[in-house]
Scaffold this motif. Sequence first.
Motif, PDB file in Angstrom:
ATOM      1  N   PRO A 120       0.806  -1.203   0.000  1.00 15.80           N
ATOM      2  CA  PRO A 120       0.000   0.000   0.000  1.00 15.80           C
ATOM      3  C   PRO A 120       0.842   1.257   0.000  1.00 15.80           C
ATOM      4  N   VAL A 121       0.135   2.360  -0.060  1.00 14.80           N
ATOM      5  CA  VAL A 121       0.818   3.641  -0.202  1.00 14.80           C
ATOM      6  C   VAL A 121       1.772   3.910   0.943  1.00 14.80           C
ATOM      7  N   ALA A 122       1.295   3.694   2.160  1.00 15.90           N
ATOM      8  CA  ALA A 122       2.143   4.061   3.297  1.00 15.90           C
ATOM      9  C   ALA A 122       1.970   3.029   4.403  1.00 15.90           C
ATOM     10  N   GLY A 123       2.461   1.861   4.207  1.00 18.98           N
ATOM     11  CA  GLY A 123       2.353   0.820   5.217  1.00 18.98           C
ATOM     12  C   GLY A 123       1.261  -0.161   4.896  1.00 18.98           C
ATOM     13  N   ALA A 124       1.346  -1.318   5.492  1.00 18.99           N
ATOM     14  CA  ALA A 124       0.423  -2.386   5.144  1.00 18.99           C
ATOM     15  C   ALA A 124      -0.960  -2.147   5.699  1.00 18.99           C
ATOM     16  N   LEU A 125      -1.974  -2.205   4.841  1.00 18.13           N
ATOM     17  CA  LEU A 125      -3.353  -2.187   5.278  1.00 18.13           C
ATOM     18  C   LEU A 125      -3.761  -3.615   5.603  1.00 18.13           C
ATOM     19  N   PRO A 126      -4.750  -3.800   6.474  1.00 14.57           N
ATOM     20  CA  PRO A 126      -5.137  -5.153   6.851  1.00 14.57           C
ATOM     21  C   PRO A 126      -5.687  -5.928   5.672  1.00 14.57           C
ATOM     22  N   ALA A 127      -5.439  -7.221   5.658  1.00 15.54           N
ATOM     23  CA  ALA A 127      -5.899  -8.060   4.559  1.00 15.54           C
ATOM     24  C   ALA A 127      -6.851  -9.108   5.080  1.00 15.54           C
ATOM     25  N   GLY A 128      -7.884  -9.385   4.308  1.00 18.95           N
ATOM     26  CA  GLY A 128      -8.796 -10.466   4.611  1.00 18.95           C
ATOM     27  C   GLY A 128      -8.558 -11.595   3.636  1.00 18.95           C
ATOM     28  N   GLU A 140     -15.560   0.758   3.713  1.00 19.72           N
ATOM     29  CA  GLU A 140     -15.066   0.211   4.984  1.00 19.72           C
ATOM     30  C   GLU A 140     -14.082   1.184   5.616  1.00 19.72           C
ATOM     31  N   LEU A 141     -14.152   1.303   6.938  1.00 19.64           N
ATOM     32  CA  LEU A 141     -13.226   2.119   7.710  1.00 19.64           C
ATOM     33  C   LEU A 141     -12.596   1.248   8.791  1.00 19.64           C
ATOM     34  N   GLY A 142     -11.287   1.373   8.991  1.00 16.16           N
ATOM     35  CA  GLY A 142     -10.604   0.582   9.997  1.00 16.16           C
ATOM     36  C   GLY A 142      -9.316   1.236  10.454  1.00 16.16           C
ATOM     37  N   TYR A 143      -8.492   0.446  11.166  1.00 14.76           N
ATOM     38  CA  TYR A 143      -7.262   1.004  11.746  1.00 14.76           C
ATOM     39  C   TYR A 143      -6.104   0.032  11.593  1.00 14.76           C
ATOM     40  N   ILE A 144      -4.881   0.602  11.672  1.00 16.64           N
ATOM     41  CA  ILE A 144      -3.638  -0.149  11.544  1.00 16.64           C
ATOM     42  C   ILE A 144      -2.707   0.287  12.678  1.00 16.64           C
ATOM     43  N   ALA A 145      -1.998  -0.660  13.249  1.00 20.78           N
ATOM     44  CA  ALA A 145      -0.988  -0.341  14.278  1.00 20.78           C
ATOM     45  C   ALA A 145       0.005  -1.492  14.324  1.00 20.78           C
ATOM     46  N   ASP A 146       1.107  -1.299  15.059  1.00 25.31           N
ATOM     47  CA  ASP A 146       2.057  -2.402  15.186  1.00 25.31           C
ATOM     48  C   ASP A 146       1.487  -3.451  16.142  1.00 25.31           C
ATOM     49  N   SER A 147       2.142  -4.595  16.217  1.00 27.58           N
ATOM     50  CA  SER A 147       1.616  -5.734  16.972  1.00 27.58           C
ATOM     51  C   SER A 147       1.449  -5.428  18.470  1.00 27.58           C
ATOM     52  N   ALA A 148       2.254  -4.496  19.010  1.00 29.18           N
ATOM     53  CA  ALA A 148       2.175  -4.178  20.440  1.00 29.18           C
ATOM     54  C   ALA A 148       0.821  -3.579  20.800  1.00 29.18           C
ATOM     55  N   ALA A 149       0.141  -2.992  19.814  1.00 32.33           N
ATOM     56  CA  ALA A 149      -1.151  -2.354  20.084  1.00 32.33           C
ATOM     57  C   ALA A 149      -2.301  -3.341  19.979  1.00 32.33           C
ATOM     58  N   GLY A 150      -2.000  -4.600  19.677  1.00 29.05           N
ATOM     59  CA  GLY A 150      -3.051  -5.596  19.576  1.00 29.05           C
ATOM     60  C   GLY A 150      -3.700  -5.587  18.202  1.00 29.05           C
ATOM     61  N   LYS A 151      -4.715  -6.414  18.065  1.00 28.51           N
ATOM     62  CA  LYS A 151      -5.401  -6.551  16.784  1.00 28.51           C
ATOM     63  C   LYS A 151      -6.333  -5.374  16.557  1.00 28.51           C
ATOM     64  N   MET A 152      -6.110  -4.679  15.458  1.00 26.52           N
ATOM     65  CA  MET A 152      -6.909  -3.512  15.131  1.00 26.52           C
ATOM     66  C   MET A 152      -8.196  -3.926  14.397  1.00 26.52           C
ATOM     67  N   ASP A 193      -7.181  -7.217  22.225  1.00 26.95           N
ATOM     68  CA  ASP A 193      -6.453  -7.971  23.249  1.00 26.95           C
ATOM     69  C   ASP A 193      -5.454  -7.119  24.015  1.00 26.95           C
ATOM     70  N   ALA A 194      -5.237  -5.863  23.589  1.00 27.17           N
ATOM     71  CA  ALA A 194      -4.311  -4.975  24.304  1.00 27.17           C
ATOM     72  C   ALA A 194      -5.053  -3.943  25.146  1.00 27.17           C
ATOM     73  N   GLY A 195      -6.344  -4.123  25.296  1.00 25.20           N
ATOM     74  CA  GLY A 195      -7.120  -3.219  26.125  1.00 25.20           C
ATOM     75  C   GLY A 195      -7.510  -1.917  25.471  1.00 25.20           C
ATOM     76  N   ILE A 196      -7.440  -1.848  24.143  1.00 23.33           N
ATOM     77  CA  ILE A 196      -7.847  -0.639  23.428  1.00 23.33           C
ATOM     78  C   ILE A 196      -9.293  -0.824  22.982  1.00 23.33           C
ATOM     79  N   SER A 226       0.312   4.173  18.845  1.00 20.58           N
ATOM     80  CA  SER A 226       0.125   4.983  17.632  1.00 20.58           C
ATOM     81  C   SER A 226      -0.770   4.191  16.674  1.00 20.58           C
ATOM     82  N   ILE A 227      -1.859   4.771  16.307  1.00 16.85           N
ATOM     83  CA  ILE A 227      -2.859   4.091  15.476  1.00 16.85           C
ATOM     84  C   ILE A 227      -3.145   4.936  14.246  1.00 16.85           C
ATOM     85  N   ALA A 228      -3.098   4.307  13.079  1.00 19.42           N
ATOM     86  CA  ALA A 228      -3.390   4.994  11.817  1.00 19.42           C
ATOM     87  C   ALA A 228      -4.731   4.499  11.277  1.00 19.42           C
ATOM     88  N   GLY A 229      -5.532   5.405  10.804  1.00 17.67           N
ATOM     89  CA  GLY A 229      -6.811   5.030  10.226  1.00 17.67           C
ATOM     90  C   GLY A 229      -6.705   4.796   8.729  1.00 17.67           C
TER      91      GLY A 229
END
Length: 604
Positions: free
Chosen positions: A66-74, A145-157, A185-188, A217-220
Motif C-alpha cells: 500500500p501507499v504508506a504501510g500495510a493495510l489489513p488483509a482479509g 469500509e473504515l478501519g485502523y492499523i498499528a504495530d503488533s504491540a497495540a493488539g489486533k486492530m 487484546d491490548a485493552g484498546i 500509535s494508530i493509523a486510520g
Amino acid sequence: MEKNRNYLLAIVLSVAIIAVWQIFYMNPRLEAQRAAQEAQQAKIAEQQKTTASSDAAPAVAGADKPVAGALPAGAAGTEKISREAALTAAPRVAIDTPDLKGSINLVGARLDDLELKGYHETVDKSSPIITLLSPANTKDGYFAELGYIADSAAGKMPGPTTEWTLSKGDKLTPTTPVELTYTNDAGITFVRTISVDDHYMFTVKDKIENAGSAPVSIAGYGRITRNNKPDDRSTYVLHEGFLGVIGTDGSLVEEKYSAIEKENYVNPKATGGWIGITDKYWATAIVPPQTIAFDSRFSHFTDGKPRFQADYKDDGVTIAPGQSTQVINMVFAGAKEVPVVNSYADNMHITKFDKLIDWGWFYFITKPMFAVMDFFYKFFGNFGVAILMTTIVVKALFFPLASKQYASMANMKRMQPKMEELKKKFGDDRMGLQQATMQLYKEEKINPVAGCWPVLLQIPVFFSLYKVIYVTIEMRHAPFFGWIRDLSAPDPTSFVNLFGLLPFEAPTALHLGIWPIIMGITMFLQMRMNPTPPDPAQKMIFTWMPVVFTFMLGSFPAGLVIYWAWNNTLSIIQQSIIMRRHGVKVELFDNLKTLFRRKPKPAE
C-alpha cells in the motif's frame, strides 16, 4: 462567394465529425446500454441461482504494497454467492431513511447493503429500486469500509474480519444513530457511533480509549471497493470511475477504470479533501479526517479476486495510557442530486464536493443553466417545459448577438447584386475581385465575419445544455408529454416500425422518432429562410444537411432534440422579424414554392 464556400466547408467538416462520432461511438454505446437493460433481470435471476458457503472479505491492499504501510488483509476468496445469501451470513443492523434502505455488516462494520428508495431501474415505477452497495462476496460486490492499523504491540486492530458488537440502537435512521464497540487484546476500546442524514451522508465517529500501560500509535484507513465496472460503457461526455479532491486547496483528480486497469494511480500526501468512485448518476465517497495528513491511491487488483479500490491511510494519532481520542470520517453513498451535493459542499465545508457531479469544462455555463432549468421545473412541474422556457431565456440573452448575425446576413443579401456586378467586371482576376470586394465591404460598413461569431459563441451553450440533460440525475426518467417518458433517453418511437404500430424495435442506426423528425423539419425551414446557393455542391449540402442532422439526433436524448426543435422555431421567428426590419425579403415561402414546383419537361 469564397467566404460562403469556406463557411459551408466548415459546416460539412463539423457534420462529418459528429456523424462519425455518432455512428462509430454513440450508436454502439446505445446498443450496449439497451442490451444491458435487457440483461438486467436475467443477471438478477442468475445471481439468485448462485450458491456458495462463505462470505470471505477481499484483501484491502492485495498483493501490492500500500501507499504508506500495510493495510489489513482479509481472505481473498473467489467464491460468489447470491446477494440474499450474503445478507443473511453475518449479523447486521438495519438502515432506514427517507432515501435509503439497507444494513450495516457488523463484520468489518462495512456499509455493504444499500438501496436507493427514490430511483428505479427503469421508467416503470414497478421495476426494482436501484441497488448501490452489495456484500463483497457477491458478483457485484461494492462496499465502503473504515478501519485502523498499528504495530503488533497495540493488539489486533479493527479491520475487514472484525466482528463489532451492537451496543446501542437497533436501527439506523436520521433520528436514531447506532453505536458499535470493539475491544482488542491490548485493552484498546473502539466505540463507533454511526449517524445518517435524510439523504446520503453517513457520519462515523470513533472514540478510541487506551486502557493499556503504554502509548499507542494508530493509523486510520478507509476504502471503497467494487468488484466490477458498470455495465454501461462510459462516454467522453461524462466521467465514470475514480475521482477525488486531494488537499484543502487541491484540484479535482479523475481517473477512468481503463487507466487504472493499466496502472495504479498514487495521489500526493495531503490534508483535507475526499476520494471516491462515481457512476453516471450514483457515487460513493469517503471524506477522511480533515486535520490529519493522508496518502491515497486508486487501484485495480487481480490477486484472486479482481476489484477496483479507492483507499487512503492517514498518518494516525498517538494515544497515551488512560487517554482517548476521537476520529471522524464521513461516507457519501447515494444519488448525485444537485441540491443535495451542493449542500454538503457548502454546509459541511467539504472541499469542492460539488465536483462529484461532472459539470464539464463549461461548468461556469452548465451550472447556471441547470439552476435556471431547475427554477422553471419547480414552477411548472415538468422538465420538458423547463427546457422550453430555458431556451427562451437563452435566446433572449443572445438576442443582441443574433440581431447582429441576421443583420450581417441581411446586408450581405442586399449586396448580392453589386457582388454579381463585380464578378462580371473582374472575370478571372481573383486578386482584383478580392480587393474590390473588400473595398465594397468597407464602403457599406459590412463585416462578413460578424455573422459567424454569434454561432460560435452559442456552441458552448449548446454543449452545456447537452451536458445538463445527459449528466444530471434530475433528468433521469423525467417525463415530458405524450410518449416522452424519459427526457434523458432517445425518443422511443421510430418510423421503421411505424412509430410503434409494428411489433419490433428499430436498430439504433435507423432509429428515428417523431421529435427528431420535427427537429429536422424546423431545421429545413430555417435553412430555407435564405436563397438556395447557385453552386451545385453547396446546393447539395444545403439540401441534405437537415436530413443528416435528423438521423444523427435520432439517438440523442429526447430533451436535447426538443430543445433543438424549439430553438429552430424561435430562430425562424427571430430571423423573420430582423430581416423585415432591414428591408430584406424573407425567402422562406418563395423557396418552398420553388422547391415543390413541378419542373416542366424538356422539349422533345
